[in-house]
Structure formats: structure tokens, C-alpha cells
Design a protein around this motif. Structure first.
Motif, PDB file in Angstrom:
ATOM      1  N   VAL A  96       0.833  -1.203   0.000  1.00  0.00           N
ATOM      2  CA  VAL A  96       0.000   0.000   0.000  1.00  0.00           C
ATOM      3  C   VAL A  96       0.868   1.254   0.000  1.00  0.00           C
ATOM      4  O   VAL A  96       0.603   2.218  -0.726  1.00  0.00           O
ATOM      5  N   GLY A  97       1.924   1.237   0.811  1.00  0.00           N
ATOM      6  CA  GLY A  97       2.852   2.361   0.826  1.00  0.00           C
ATOM      7  C   GLY A  97       3.510   2.570  -0.531  1.00  0.00           C
ATOM      8  O   GLY A  97       3.646   3.707  -1.005  1.00  0.00           O
ATOM      9  N   MET A  98       3.894   1.486  -1.168  1.00  0.00           N
ATOM     10  CA  MET A  98       4.577   1.563  -2.466  1.00  0.00           C
ATOM     11  C   MET A  98       3.685   2.182  -3.534  1.00  0.00           C
ATOM     12  O   MET A  98       4.076   3.155  -4.197  1.00  0.00           O
ATOM     13  N   ILE A  99       2.478   1.649  -3.714  1.00  0.00           N
ATOM     14  CA  ILE A  99       1.620   2.165  -4.781  1.00  0.00           C
ATOM     15  C   ILE A  99       1.091   3.561  -4.450  1.00  0.00           C
ATOM     16  O   ILE A  99       0.875   4.385  -5.353  1.00  0.00           O
ATOM     17  N   THR A 100       0.917   3.861  -3.147  1.00  0.00           N
ATOM     18  CA  THR A 100       0.466   5.196  -2.751  1.00  0.00           C
ATOM     19  C   THR A 100       1.531   6.238  -3.051  1.00  0.00           C
ATOM     20  O   THR A 100       1.252   7.274  -3.687  1.00  0.00           O
ATOM     21  N   PHE A 101       2.756   5.994  -2.606  1.00  0.00           N
ATOM     22  CA  PHE A 101       3.836   6.959  -2.828  1.00  0.00           C
ATOM     23  C   PHE A 101       4.181   7.096  -4.310  1.00  0.00           C
ATOM     24  O   PHE A 101       4.489   8.203  -4.781  1.00  0.00           O
ATOM     25  N   ASN A 102       4.126   5.996  -5.045  1.00  0.00           N
ATOM     26  CA  ASN A 102       4.395   6.066  -6.481  1.00  0.00           C
ATOM     27  C   ASN A 102       3.358   6.937  -7.191  1.00  0.00           C
ATOM     28  O   ASN A 102       3.688   7.753  -8.052  1.00  0.00           O
ATOM     29  N   ASN A 103       2.085   6.747  -6.822  1.00  0.00           N
ATOM     30  CA  ASN A 103       1.028   7.550  -7.447  1.00  0.00           C
ATOM     31  C   ASN A 103       1.087   9.014  -7.008  1.00  0.00           C
ATOM     32  O   ASN A 103       0.817   9.914  -7.810  1.00  0.00           O
ATOM     33  N   LEU A 104       1.437   9.264  -5.747  1.00  0.00           N
ATOM     34  CA  LEU A 104       1.578  10.647  -5.281  1.00  0.00           C
ATOM     35  C   LEU A 104       2.757  11.330  -5.960  1.00  0.00           C
ATOM     36  O   LEU A 104       2.696  12.525  -6.291  1.00  0.00           O
ATOM     37  N   CYS A 105       3.820  10.584  -6.183  1.00  0.00           N
ATOM     38  CA  CYS A 105       4.970  11.111  -6.919  1.00  0.00           C
ATOM     39  C   CYS A 105       4.552  11.503  -8.335  1.00  0.00           C
ATOM     40  O   CYS A 105       4.890  12.587  -8.832  1.00  0.00           O
ATOM     41  N   LEU A 106       3.779  10.639  -8.968  1.00  0.00           N
ATOM     42  CA  LEU A 106       3.309  10.895 -10.327  1.00  0.00           C
ATOM     43  C   LEU A 106       2.331  12.065 -10.359  1.00  0.00           C
ATOM     44  O   LEU A 106       2.272  12.813 -11.339  1.00  0.00           O
TER      45      LEU A 106
END
Length: 330
Positions: A96-106
Motif C-alpha cells: 500500500v505504501g509503495m503504490i500510494t507513494f508512487n502515485n503521489l509522486c506521479l
């Protein structure tokens, strides 16, 4: 013999193309959903949560295929065991942390700079390998990491001078890189709980993520944003959301397929080339001006990543030969 070679070459070409198309499409589609002026939906958790729901639903449909189409893959029966749910939970939190931070970065950064912002994955991989797995890294590999770090730092400075850089987005990129490495470690540890079946792992991971995202969405007030969203009843919006979820599950499949028909080394090289091509496309699509130094930083990061992959591959071959030699002597 020539026909067999042609068939294999064509299969590899098709799989690599599929990986590129799915991966690049997913990035641009997520960017559109997360920060387009047309939608104006400031609810990244909700978007990611819905993608997880779609992923679980797709896996549920694939479970009906089972072993009927072995040329595609063997999908397990859809079944949720609460004991396995608890065992997979630590991985799911990292996921959850991985996909959340990746999407927030994007969301906060341009697609063209996305790969540089998430470039520290290799660095964290070396750090965690040493402190968690007690694995030492060769000086040549560490040298490659230094190239990546230099490219990242200079790239951040140059991007900031060319545009209104969101340092919040850079921070999310670093956190995303951190979680990518932890996800790989926890995935390896969690595989025995699902009998080594990557599809079962995805079922449990996305199932857990659906519930983990709910308090995050409520805390962020995204339920109110979604209720007041002007396109909430737009069929176009929900088609795009569903498509992003399908691509989200597809990227896992084509990634594994590319490794299967080629090798981990070739997969990483393909990923590096894809990232380069994706950057060029993003600059063209968004009509961005980038300096020579900016391009140099990008290629420094991508080149360092490709070189690291090559060096690690050679180090593993040397280590394997040494083990074989010791076994022979015994």
C-alpha cells in the motif's frame, strides 16, 4: 530449426512490446487520472483503492480459467483464508505504501521526471541487502549507485531551475523507491504462505489493500471529494478508472512473462530502455523544454541503473562459480 528460432524471437519481441505498451500506458493513464485539468479529482487514495478493487475482480475472473489454458498461465482458485490474510498483512502494508507513494509522486511531478524521482530504488536495494539480508555489495556495484545518486541530485536541481518543481513529489518518489525495495524483500518472505504462487499472492495483497486504504481515504477526507466530484456519474471516467485497474494487474503479468521468456538481466535492460523511451515521449507530449544538463542527468541515472544490473549479474555468476568449485573440491 530456423522456424523454431524465428518463433522464439517473435515471441520475445511480442512480450517485450507488450511490457513496454502496458507499462508506459499505465504511467500516462495514472497521470491523467491523478492530476489532469479535465478531471480535477484530488483523491489519489480513492483512485488507487479502486484500482485494487478492479485487480481483485480481474483475478476472480481469471480464477475460472484455472488450468484450462496452460499456454496463458495457470491461475489458482479464488479463495480467501483468514490465516493467510494475517500472514500477508506486513507485505500488504508495504505494498500500500509503495503504490500510494508512487502515485503521489506521479501526481506532483511530470512524467518526464518520474523515473529520476524514483531512481534511488537501486541505492535502497544495496542498503537493505546489507543491513537486512547481510549481503555485501561489490565496489563496482557501489560505484554504479554513486552514479545514480549523482544523477538524481543534479537532476533535482536542474528540474527545479527549469520548472516549478514540487519537492513534495520528490519526497514521495524517494519514499516510493524505499517501499519498492521493502516490497521485494517482504514478497520473498511471503511466498511460502501462498505456496510460491505469485497469483495467489496478488489476490491476498490486493484484498488486504482494499481494507487498508479505507482509513487512509477517510483521514484524507477523500470521501467528501468523491461525493462532490463533478464527473462522478460520467461513464468515461469510470471506464478510464477500470482500465487503469486492468493495466495495474496486467503489468505484474507481463513483467513476469518478460523475465520468463528472456532473463532477469534482459528484463532490467528492457526496463531501462523503456524508461528512456517513456521520458522522450513525455517531453514530446507535454511540449516541455529540457536542457542538455537535464538530459545528461536522466541518462546518468538510466546508465548507472543499467550498469548496476550488468555488474550484479556478473558478480552473481562469479559467486555461483565459486560455490560450484568448492562443492567439487569437497
Amino acid at each position: 530449426m530456423s522456424e523454431s528460432l524465428f518463433a522464439r524471437s517473435f515471441k520475445i519481441f511480442t512480450v517485450v512490446c507488450a511490457y513496454w505498451v502496458v507499462s508506459i500506458s499505465l504511467v500516462f493513464l495514472n497521470k491523467y487520472l491523478l492530476s489532469s485539468d479535465e478531471l480535477k479529482l484530488d483523491a489519489p487514495m480513492f483512485i488507487t483503492w479502486f484500482q485494487c478493487i478492479v485487480s481483485v475482480f480481474v483475478l476472480f475472473l481469471l480464477s475460472f480459467i484455472g488450468d484450462k489454458y496452460p499456454n496463458i498461465d495457470t491461475f489458482p482458485v479464488f479463495h480467501i483464508n483468514l490465516n493467510v490474510v494475517k500472514q500477508i498483512l506486513p507485505l500488504s502494508v508495504v505494498f500500500v505504501g509503495m503504490i500510494t507513494f508512487n502515485n503521489l509522486c506521479l501526481k506532483y511531478l511530470d512524467v518526464a521526471f518520474y523515473n529520476v524521482a524514483r531512481a534511488l530504488t537501486t541505492f535502497f536495494n544495496v542498503v537493505f541487502s546489507y543491513f537486512i539480508l547481510n549481503e555485501k555489495t561489490s565496489m563496482r556495484a557501489i560505484g554504479c549507485c554513486m552514479l545514480i545518486i549523482c544523477g538524481f541530485l543534479i537532476g533535482v536541481k536542474e528540474e527545479g531551475s527549469l520548472s516549478n518543481l514540487s519537492y513534495k513529489g520528490v519526497l514521495f518518489g524517494v519514499l516510493g523507491s524505499l517501499c519498492v525495495c521493502l516490497n521485494a524483500i517482504y514478497t520473498k518472505r511471503s511466498m511460502p504462505f501462498v505456496d510460491g504462487n505469485i497469483w495467489r499472492l496478488q489476490i491476498y495483497n490486493n484484498f488486504n489493500a482494499i481494507f487498508l486504504f479505507i482509513p487512509l481515504m477517510l483521514f484524507n477526507g477523500e470521501h467528501l471529494m468523491v461525493i462532490n466530484f463533478s464527473h462522478i456519474f460520467s461513464s468515461y471516467f469510470w471506464v478510464m478508472m477500470t482500465l487503469s485497474g486492468v493495466f495495474g494487474i496486467a503489468i505484474g503479468y507481463v513483467t513476469g512473462l518478460q523475465i520468463k521468456v528472456t532473463s532477469p538481466l534482459t528484463h532490467n535492460i528492457s526496463g531501462t530502455a523503456k524508461a528512456c523511451f517513456q521520458t522522450v515521449i513525455a517531453v514530446i507530449v507535454y511540449s516541455s523544454f529540457k536542457s542538455v544538463l537535464w538530459w545528461g542527468c536522466n541518462f546518468l541515472v538510466l546508465g548507472g541503473s543499467a550498469l548496476y544490473t550488468y555488474v550484479k549479474h556478473n558478480d552473481m555468476k562469479v559467486a555461483s562459480k565459486q560455490v560450484e568449485k568448492k562443492e567439487t573440491e569437497m
